[in-house]
Design a protein around this motif. Structure first.
Motif, short mmCIF file in Angstrom:
data_model
loop_
_atom_site.label_atom_id
_atom_site.label_comp_id
_atom_site.label_asym_id
_atom_site.label_seq_id
_atom_site.Cartn_x
_atom_site.Cartn_y
_atom_site.Cartn_z
N ASP A 20 6.71 1.46 6.06
CA ASP A 20 8.00 1.54 6.76
C ASP A 20 7.98 2.55 7.91
OD1 ASP A 20 9.06 -0.34 5.00
OD2 ASP A 20 9.63 1.23 3.56
N ASN A 21 6.98 3.45 7.92
CA ASN A 21 6.89 4.49 8.95
C ASN A 21 5.47 4.52 9.49
OD1 ASN A 21 7.23 6.65 10.62
ND2 ASN A 21 8.08 8.01 9.06
N VAL A 22 5.12 3.55 10.28
CA VAL A 22 3.75 3.38 10.75
C VAL A 22 3.32 4.53 11.66
CG1 VAL A 22 2.21 1.84 12.04
CG2 VAL A 22 3.94 0.90 10.51
N THR A 23 4.23 5.06 12.48
CA THR A 23 3.87 6.14 13.40
C THR A 23 3.45 7.39 12.63
OG1 THR A 23 5.43 5.29 15.02
CG2 THR A 23 4.67 7.55 15.32
N ALA A 24 4.23 7.80 11.65
CA ALA A 24 3.88 8.98 10.86
C ALA A 24 2.60 8.75 10.07
CB ALA A 24 5.03 9.36 9.93
N THR A 25 2.43 7.55 9.55
CA THR A 25 1.23 7.22 8.80
C THR A 25 0.00 7.29 9.69
OG1 THR A 25 2.47 5.86 7.25
CG2 THR A 25 0.11 5.45 7.40
N SER A 26 0.12 6.80 10.91
CA SER A 26 -0.98 6.85 11.87
C SER A 26 -1.34 8.29 12.22
CB SER A 26 -0.60 6.08 13.14
OG SER A 26 -1.60 6.19 14.10
N ASP A 27 -0.33 9.13 12.41
CA ASP A 27 -0.57 10.55 12.69
C ASP A 27 -1.26 11.22 11.50
OD1 ASP A 27 0.62 10.20 15.14
OD2 ASP A 27 2.53 11.15 14.55
N GLU A 28 -0.82 10.90 10.31
CA GLU A 28 -1.43 11.46 9.10
C GLU A 28 -2.90 11.04 8.98
OE1 GLU A 28 -1.66 13.65 5.52
OE2 GLU A 28 -0.12 13.64 7.07
N GLU A 29 -3.16 9.78 9.27
CA GLU A 29 -4.54 9.29 9.21
C GLU A 29 -5.43 10.02 10.22
OE1 GLU A 29 -7.16 5.20 9.69
OE2 GLU A 29 -5.06 5.06 9.09
N ASP A 30 -4.90 10.28 11.41
CA ASP A 30 -5.67 11.00 12.42
C ASP A 30 -5.98 12.43 11.96
OD1 ASP A 30 -6.97 11.01 14.98
OD2 ASP A 30 -5.35 12.34 15.67
N LEU A 31 -5.01 13.07 11.33
CA LEU A 31 -5.24 14.42 10.79
C LEU A 31 -6.30 14.41 9.69
CD1 LEU A 31 -1.59 15.78 10.61
CD2 LEU A 31 -3.40 16.55 12.15
N VAL A 32 -6.27 13.40 8.85
CA VAL A 32 -7.27 13.28 7.79
C VAL A 32 -8.64 13.04 8.38
CG1 VAL A 32 -7.99 11.87 5.82
CG2 VAL A 32 -5.60 12.57 6.03
N ARG A 33 -8.73 12.21 9.40
CA ARG A 33 -10.01 11.97 10.08
C ARG A 33 -10.56 13.26 10.68
NH1 ARG A 33 -11.74 6.67 11.10
NH2 ARG A 33 -10.23 5.11 10.44
N THR A 34 -9.70 14.05 11.31
CA THR A 34 -10.12 15.33 11.87
C THR A 34 -10.65 16.25 10.77
OG1 THR A 34 -8.54 15.14 13.68
CG2 THR A 34 -9.33 17.35 13.17
N ASP A 35 -9.96 16.29 9.65
CA ASP A 35 -10.41 17.10 8.52
C ASP A 35 -11.77 16.62 8.00
OD1 ASP A 35 -10.07 19.11 6.43
OD2 ASP A 35 -9.70 17.42 5.08
N LEU A 36 -11.97 15.31 7.96
CA LEU A 36 -13.26 14.78 7.51
C LEU A 36 -14.38 15.14 8.48
CD1 LEU A 36 -12.10 11.34 6.13
CD2 LEU A 36 -13.15 13.17 4.81
N PHE A 37 -14.13 15.09 9.78
CA PHE A 37 -15.14 15.51 10.76
C PHE A 37 -15.50 16.98 10.55
CE2 PHE A 37 -13.98 11.84 13.53
CZ PHE A 37 -15.25 11.36 13.74
N ALA B 190 0.84 -1.20 0.00
CA ALA B 190 0.00 0.00 0.00
C ALA B 190 0.88 1.25 0.00
CB ALA B 190 -0.91 0.01 1.22
N ALA B 191 0.59 2.19 -0.88
CA ALA B 191 1.33 3.45 -0.96
C ALA B 191 0.42 4.64 -0.67
CB ALA B 191 1.96 3.61 -2.33
N GLU B 192 -0.87 4.43 -0.83
CA GLU B 192 -1.84 5.51 -0.58
C GLU B 192 -3.12 4.88 -0.05
OE1 GLU B 192 -4.16 8.70 -3.33
OE2 GLU B 192 -2.02 8.45 -3.71
N ARG B 193 -3.67 5.52 0.97
CA ARG B 193 -4.93 5.05 1.55
C ARG B 193 -6.01 6.10 1.30
NH1 ARG B 193 -4.15 1.15 5.98
NH2 ARG B 193 -3.25 -0.57 4.80
N GLU B 194 -7.23 5.61 1.26
CA GLU B 194 -8.38 6.50 1.07
C GLU B 194 -9.33 6.28 2.24
OE1 GLU B 194 -10.53 7.13 -2.87
OE2 GLU B 194 -11.87 5.78 -1.77
N LEU B 195 -9.74 7.38 2.87
CA LEU B 195 -10.74 7.33 3.94
C LEU B 195 -12.04 7.93 3.43
CD1 LEU B 195 -8.83 8.46 7.16
CD2 LEU B 195 -9.63 6.18 6.58
N ARG B 196 -13.13 7.26 3.72
CA ARG B 196 -14.46 7.77 3.36
C ARG B 196 -15.29 7.83 4.63
NH1 ARG B 196 -18.12 7.78 -1.07
NH2 ARG B 196 -20.25 7.45 -0.38
#
Length: 164
Positions: A127-144, A88-94
């Protein structure tokens, strides 16, 4: 010749500025309600709505005459792109909600159920799960924030149809 080429651009700009439905992102319409109850929403969506409604003069509490019912709240996540090794190189949240405005006294549904959905993509690095997790949380906040903004604008339109 320059006047002829500038005239269509000027005309288009005037038409766009005259459109009453157009507004800048972040400009929220104010619902014509004194108070509302939010029912069925996750805590994060509820807090987002409270943070946007209360400064606009709409109180959010449990005994309001109108109830914003969140009928369905759903998250989906999928892989949007893979790298050359098939990872996986890019994730999509809906994020999707279905809501309805209800009169507390009569139980009357003041609008048909409405669905709001938002989609965001972000880079995913196995390879960088911590940064990816932080990015996902920011995207979730933006979606809210996005869903909250759009819900309040739809609520403002629905409240205009309610007779005082």
């Amino acid at each position: 010749m320059t006047l002829r080429s500038a005239l269509p651009v000027l005309l288009a700009a005037l038409l766009l500025s005259a459109c009453s439905g157009w507004q800048l992102r972040g400009q929220t319409s104010v619902p014509n309600l004194e108070s509302v109850t939010v029912d069925g929403a996750s805590a994060r969506l509820r807090y987002t709505l409270e943070d946007r409604l209360e400064p606009a003069g709409v109180q959010v509490h449990g005994q309001a005459p109108y109830i914003i019912k969140i009928l369905d709240e759903r998250w989906d996540r999928r892989t949007a792109a893979v790298d050359d090794r098939g990872r996986a190189a890019e994730r999509e949240l809906r994020y999707e909600i279905t809501w309805q405005l209800v009169d507390r006294d009569t139980g009357a549904m003041l609008n048909p159920p409405r669905r709001i959905a938002a989609i965001r993509s972000f880079a995913y690095s196995p390879d960088n799960v911590t940064a990816t997790s932080d990015e996902e949380d920011l995207v979730r906040t933006d979606l809210f924030e996005d869903i909250g903004y759009r819900l309040i604008n739809q609520l403002a339109n629905a409240s205009r149809k309610i007779e005082p």
